[in-house]
Design a protein around this motif. Sequence first.
Motif, PDB file in Angstrom:
ATOM      1  N   ARG A  12      15.848  85.232 -20.569  1.00 31.61           N
ATOM      2  CA  ARG A  12      17.222  85.404 -21.019  1.00 31.61           C
ATOM      3  C   ARG A  12      17.677  86.820 -20.678  1.00 31.61           C
ATOM      4  NH1 ARG A  12      18.357  81.627 -25.106  1.00 31.61           N
ATOM      5  NH2 ARG A  12      19.981  82.952 -26.010  1.00 31.61           N
ATOM      6  N   LEU A  13      18.993  87.015 -20.650  1.00 33.17           N
ATOM      7  CA  LEU A  13      19.555  88.363 -20.497  1.00 33.17           C
ATOM      8  C   LEU A  13      20.254  88.725 -21.795  1.00 33.17           C
ATOM      9  CD1 LEU A  13      20.160  90.809 -18.652  1.00 33.17           C
ATOM     10  CD2 LEU A  13      22.281  89.660 -17.993  1.00 33.17           C
ATOM     11  N   LYS A  14      19.865  89.868 -22.336  1.00 32.06           N
ATOM     12  CA  LYS A  14      20.480  90.378 -23.550  1.00 32.06           C
ATOM     13  C   LYS A  14      21.241  91.650 -23.184  1.00 32.06           C
ATOM     14  CE  LYS A  14      19.436  91.463 -28.385  1.00 32.06           C
ATOM     15  NZ  LYS A  14      18.349  91.554 -29.411  1.00 32.06           N
ATOM     16  N   ALA A  15      22.499  91.716 -23.571  1.00 32.13           N
ATOM     17  CA  ALA A  15      23.321  92.842 -23.137  1.00 32.13           C
ATOM     18  C   ALA A  15      24.319  93.242 -24.196  1.00 32.13           C
ATOM     19  CB  ALA A  15      24.074  92.464 -21.852  1.00 32.13           C
ATOM     20  N   ARG A  16      24.702  94.508 -24.131  1.00 24.77           N
ATOM     21  CA  ARG A  16      25.859  94.998 -24.875  1.00 24.77           C
ATOM     22  C   ARG A  16      26.666  95.871 -23.931  1.00 24.77           C
ATOM     23  NH1 ARG A  16      28.841  95.970 -29.060  1.00 24.77           N
ATOM     24  NH2 ARG A  16      29.805  98.015 -29.280  1.00 24.77           N
ATOM     25  N   ALA A  17      27.972  95.651 -23.911  1.00 26.42           N
ATOM     26  CA  ALA A  17      28.861  96.457 -23.076  1.00 26.42           C
ATOM     27  C   ALA A  17      30.022  96.951 -23.917  1.00 26.42           C
ATOM     28  CB  ALA A  17      29.386  95.631 -21.906  1.00 26.42           C
ATOM     29  N   GLU A  18      30.400  98.204 -23.685  1.00 27.24           N
ATOM     30  CA  GLU A  18      31.562  98.773 -24.377  1.00 27.24           C
ATOM     31  C   GLU A  18      32.460  99.439 -23.343  1.00 27.24           C
ATOM     32  OE1 GLU A  18      32.630 102.104 -27.792  1.00 27.24           O
ATOM     33  OE2 GLU A  18      30.793 100.895 -27.997  1.00 27.24           O
ATOM     34  N   PHE A  19      33.729  99.085 -23.372  1.00 27.89           N
ATOM     35  CA  PHE A  19      34.702  99.624 -22.422  1.00 27.89           C
ATOM     36  C   PHE A  19      35.798 100.386 -23.171  1.00 27.89           C
ATOM     37  CE2 PHE A  19      32.985  95.726 -20.547  1.00 27.89           C
ATOM     38  CZ  PHE A  19      32.564  96.171 -19.310  1.00 27.89           C
ATOM     39  N   VAL A  20      36.322 101.441 -22.520  1.00 31.90           N
ATOM     40  CA  VAL A  20      37.475 102.168 -23.042  1.00 31.90           C
ATOM     41  C   VAL A  20      38.576 102.118 -21.988  1.00 31.90           C
ATOM     42  CG1 VAL A  20      36.169 103.697 -24.548  1.00 31.90           C
ATOM     43  CG2 VAL A  20      36.565 104.366 -22.178  1.00 31.90           C
ATOM     44  N   THR A  21      39.834 102.117 -22.439  1.00 31.79           N
ATOM     45  CA  THR A  21      40.962 102.000 -21.525  1.00 31.79           C
ATOM     46  C   THR A  21      41.930 103.168 -21.698  1.00 31.79           C
ATOM     47  OG1 THR A  21      42.228 100.666 -23.105  1.00 31.79           O
ATOM     48  CG2 THR A  21      40.809  99.487 -21.548  1.00 31.79           C
ATOM     49  N   ALA A  22      42.750 103.384 -20.665  1.00 33.36           N
ATOM     50  CA  ALA A  22      43.781 104.426 -20.704  1.00 33.36           C
ATOM     51  C   ALA A  22      44.901 104.036 -19.748  1.00 33.36           C
ATOM     52  CB  ALA A  22      43.196 105.788 -20.312  1.00 33.36           C
ATOM     53  N   PRO A  23      46.161 104.401 -20.066  1.00 34.63           N
ATOM     54  CA  PRO A  23      47.275 104.057 -19.179  1.00 34.63           C
ATOM     55  C   PRO A  23      47.267 104.898 -17.909  1.00 34.63           C
ATOM     56  CG  PRO A  23      48.052 105.392 -21.007  1.00 34.63           C
ATOM     57  CD  PRO A  23      46.606 105.090 -21.288  1.00 34.63           C
ATOM     58  N   VAL A  24      47.712 104.296 -16.796  1.00 32.60           N
ATOM     59  CA  VAL A  24      47.791 104.965 -15.501  1.00 32.60           C
ATOM     60  C   VAL A  24      49.088 104.521 -14.822  1.00 32.60           C
ATOM     61  CG1 VAL A  24      46.745 105.209 -13.207  1.00 32.60           C
ATOM     62  CG2 VAL A  24      45.287 105.028 -15.220  1.00 32.60           C
ATOM     63  N   LYS A  25      49.731 105.442 -14.122  1.00 33.72           N
ATOM     64  CA  LYS A  25      50.900 105.103 -13.319  1.00 33.72           C
ATOM     65  C   LYS A  25      50.592 105.376 -11.853  1.00 33.72           C
ATOM     66  CE  LYS A  25      54.394 106.090 -16.852  1.00 33.72           C
ATOM     67  NZ  LYS A  25      55.623 106.862 -17.191  1.00 33.72           N
ATOM     68  N   SER A  26      51.061 104.486 -10.985  1.00 33.15           N
ATOM     69  CA  SER A  26      50.896 104.720  -9.559  1.00 33.15           C
ATOM     70  C   SER A  26      52.058 104.076  -8.810  1.00 33.15           C
ATOM     71  CB  SER A  26      49.554 104.178  -9.054  1.00 33.15           C
ATOM     72  OG  SER A  26      49.251 104.704  -7.777  1.00 33.15           O
ATOM     73  N   VAL A  27      52.066 104.258  -7.479  1.00 34.42           N
ATOM     74  CA  VAL A  27      53.188 103.764  -6.666  1.00 34.42           C
ATOM     75  C   VAL A  27      52.708 103.199  -5.344  1.00 34.42           C
ATOM     76  CG1 VAL A  27      54.854 105.402  -7.642  1.00 34.42           C
ATOM     77  CG2 VAL A  27      53.563 106.038  -5.582  1.00 34.42           C
ATOM     78  N   ASN A  28      53.433 102.186  -4.865  1.00 33.30           N
ATOM     79  CA  ASN A  28      53.411 101.816  -3.456  1.00 33.30           C
ATOM     80  C   ASN A  28      54.519 102.592  -2.762  1.00 33.30           C
ATOM     81  OD1 ASN A  28      51.405  99.820  -3.769  1.00 33.30           O
ATOM     82  ND2 ASN A  28      52.922  98.217  -4.182  1.00 33.30           N
ATOM     83  N   VAL A  29      54.333 102.874  -1.481  1.00 32.93           N
ATOM     84  CA  VAL A  29      55.399 103.458  -0.671  1.00 32.93           C
ATOM     85  C   VAL A  29      55.867 102.378   0.300  1.00 32.93           C
ATOM     86  CG1 VAL A  29      56.084 105.320   0.872  1.00 32.93           C
ATOM     87  CG2 VAL A  29      54.304 105.715  -0.843  1.00 32.93           C
ATOM     88  N   VAL A  30      57.168 102.044   0.253  1.00 33.04           N
ATOM     89  CA  VAL A  30      57.689 100.937   1.047  1.00 33.04           C
ATOM     90  C   VAL A  30      58.906 101.406   1.834  1.00 33.04           C
ATOM     91  CG1 VAL A  30      58.484  98.543   1.033  1.00 33.04           C
ATOM     92  CG2 VAL A  30      56.945  99.351  -0.772  1.00 33.04           C
TER      93      VAL A  30
END
Length: 551
Positions: A291-309
């Motif tokens: 079996r595989l036993k796991a724990r994962a913890e993630f943190v998030t943060a806002p980001v802004k970016s752009v395409n150039v068209v």
Amino acid sequence: MPRPLLLPVLALLASPAAHAGAPAPAPVAQASAPAGRADAPPLKVETERWWAHVRFLASDALQGRDTGTEGHRKAAAYVAEQLAALGVKPGAGDSYLQEMELVSRRLVEERSRLALVRDGKQTPLVIGKDAVISTRAGETGEVDAPLVFIGHGLSIPEAGHDDFAGVDLQGKIAVFLNGGPSTIPGPLRAHHSSSVERAKALKKAGAIGFVTLQNPKHLEVPWSRVAGARKKAAMQFADPALNDDHGMKLAVVFNAERTQQLFDGGPHTFKDLLALADSDKPLPRYELPLRLKARAEFVTAPVKSVNVVGLLPGSDPALAREYVVLSAHLDHVGVGEPVKGDGLYNGAMDNATGVAAVLEVARALQAAKPKRSVLFALVTGEEKGLLGSKYLAARPPVPTEHLVANFNLDMFLPLFPFTRVVGYGQDESTLGAALARVATAHGVKPLGDPEPNQMRFIRSDQYSFILKGVPALSFKFGFDKGTREETVYKTWYRERYHAPSDDLAQPIDREGAAKFVRLLADLTLSVADAPERPRWNADSFFRRFDAGVKR
């Protein structure tokens, strides 16, 4: 009557002022002349102009152009200024910048763990040495589930291939080996290997997670680089409606050198399975004795970016409402894990070269006045999962049904003289015939995909347009098997792909790059001027994505 091939780049306009802290673009030359004219400029002028863009975009001042960083913003400003100076109009409403809201996602490694459980005994795995937990899929929380090996993990009804048939995956973790049978066409194999298609199949089968195994025969980069990249943030859209629903609780990638421990005590060794795969023989499917036993913890943060068209309006009123999209990703991976003391990932080949080529094709087409309109898209977040092109394809500045073709550049790899070209997707649409005609006129030989198991057909921004029903091609310099060029190509991936050594000091065939720009300008013009829009071939699997779009 078709117009003559451009060959030399046309219409040279004034360049913007140099940005502080980085090399300035090359001085502007006088306007070029059509092919065959005695006053046509030497290839050296076009070569130096292309290289000037690469020098700026891959300079240390831009710090690797990671999505959402100041370095990427500087690169976007540069590209927008170049398009404006060429007389290319804003393509995102009244602006060159198509803004988007993103969310970054990082694994908190000190609060995450992996372990194998066999006969009640738990063996911890070292994250970064044995395996890595993917930041692109999975959820914060704990998982404890049996492991089931399912071959290549592909379900392709069109090819009569189903690795899920007869396998119980309910509440379990699927283990599969990257790649697939050579009897299945490369683009079809690649499509069903995409994260979205594979997640659909896994969810339908009831799996709660997956483990990806690497085939050493097809490795592009050493494990040390894969392990180092785990510390970089993944990203997704702030708008949930734009995100692919992976629906997996856990995603893990194993180090090929440490994979045998998954198969200890079972009927097959990892070496046995690799031998079967490399011989194109069917792979067994069975539950592993652990079996595989796991724990994962993630943190998030806002980001802004752009395409150039940028937009170049078509010159023919009857065709100008249709658009050819020329794209390249502007982002790279920024600053990361040091390699030999260098932690700045400049991204010269990946993808300053492609962005520079798009700018120089824009220069050529601005003077050539193609009949159809052309959108020049320098997109963000390719390295984060094709985010910029997905956003552009989902929210284009013109109706989706008016997009007729996409030519995408992602490290076309000018590593040696340009005598052969690979067009990924050339067997799927009439764009393949157009490429063959133009390449032949340039004395360049078209070649098929030499490495279909690398799945490059789906790994760059053309795939975002393909899924919207738009015929597309992506390009690389080609080589014949067993040649010096093949060695140079494979060595580049091993030593420089997603490494700090992808910088301005590496050997680059600049003249070959300029010749490629000439070919791409002619190819774009030929499609933009053709009486009929490109279409999918009758036998192409990808025709189905065109079905829901009114053309």
